[in-house]
Design a protein around this motif. Structure first.
Motif, PDB file in Angstrom:
ATOM      1  N   ASN A  21       0.862  -1.177   0.000  1.00  0.00           N
ATOM      2  CA  ASN A  21       0.000   0.000   0.000  1.00  0.00           C
ATOM      3  C   ASN A  21       0.899   1.227   0.000  1.00  0.00           C
ATOM      4  O   ASN A  21       1.597   1.496   0.973  1.00  0.00           O
ATOM      5  CB  ASN A  21      -0.912  -0.010   1.228  1.00  0.00           C
TER       6      ASN A  21
ATOM      7  N   GLU B 240       0.130   4.382   0.023  1.00  0.00           N
ATOM      8  CA  GLU B 240      -0.298   5.503   0.874  1.00  0.00           C
ATOM      9  C   GLU B 240       0.122   5.298   2.326  1.00  0.00           C
ATOM     10  O   GLU B 240       0.558   6.232   2.981  1.00  0.00           O
ATOM     11  CB  GLU B 240      -1.810   5.683   0.777  1.00  0.00           C
ATOM     12  N   THR B 241      -0.031   4.075   2.825  1.00  0.00           N
ATOM     13  CA  THR B 241       0.296   3.816   4.227  1.00  0.00           C
ATOM     14  C   THR B 241       1.692   3.230   4.400  1.00  0.00           C
ATOM     15  O   THR B 241       2.145   3.065   5.534  1.00  0.00           O
ATOM     16  CB  THR B 241      -0.716   2.833   4.848  1.00  0.00           C
TER      17      THR B 241
END
Length: 105
Positions: free
Chosen positions: A28, A30-31
């Protein structure tokens, strides 16, 4: 999400998946977390490949994405893939063979 393939360089150019183990991570962006981690014989990853192969192989920004036929968007191609899966002697070997078609990072 980003699919990252970990394996030897030889495994990226060889079609024989038996001698070149590989692992896949779903990352992921974004995280900055790894969401999932799979071995190249994982049935879960194969199920994702069967359902969403267009997302693994074709750029979403491509204007030609709607014209490419794969088992993800064609009932006939999916039937052919399932026929090959049923004809296979070993499901694990079939999964490894299919996942070698994923592009090399």
């Amino acid at each position: 999400h980003l699919l990252v393939k970990f394996g030897s360089v030889d495994g990226g150019v060889s079609r024989n998946a038996d001698h070149h183990p590989a692992f896949f991570a779903v990352y992921n962006m974004e995280t900055t977390d790894i969401v999932a981690f799979y071995q190249n014989s994982a049935e879960d990853l194969y199920q994702l490949f069967e359902q969403f192969s267009d997302h693994f192989t074709i750029s979403s920004s491509s204007t030609f994405m709607n014209f490419v036929t794969s088992h993800s968007n064609s009932v006939h191609a999916l039937e052919q893939l399932k026929y090959m899966k049923n004809k296979s002697n070993s499901f694990s070997q079939f999964v490894k063979k299919m996942l070698t078609s994923l592009p090399v990072s």
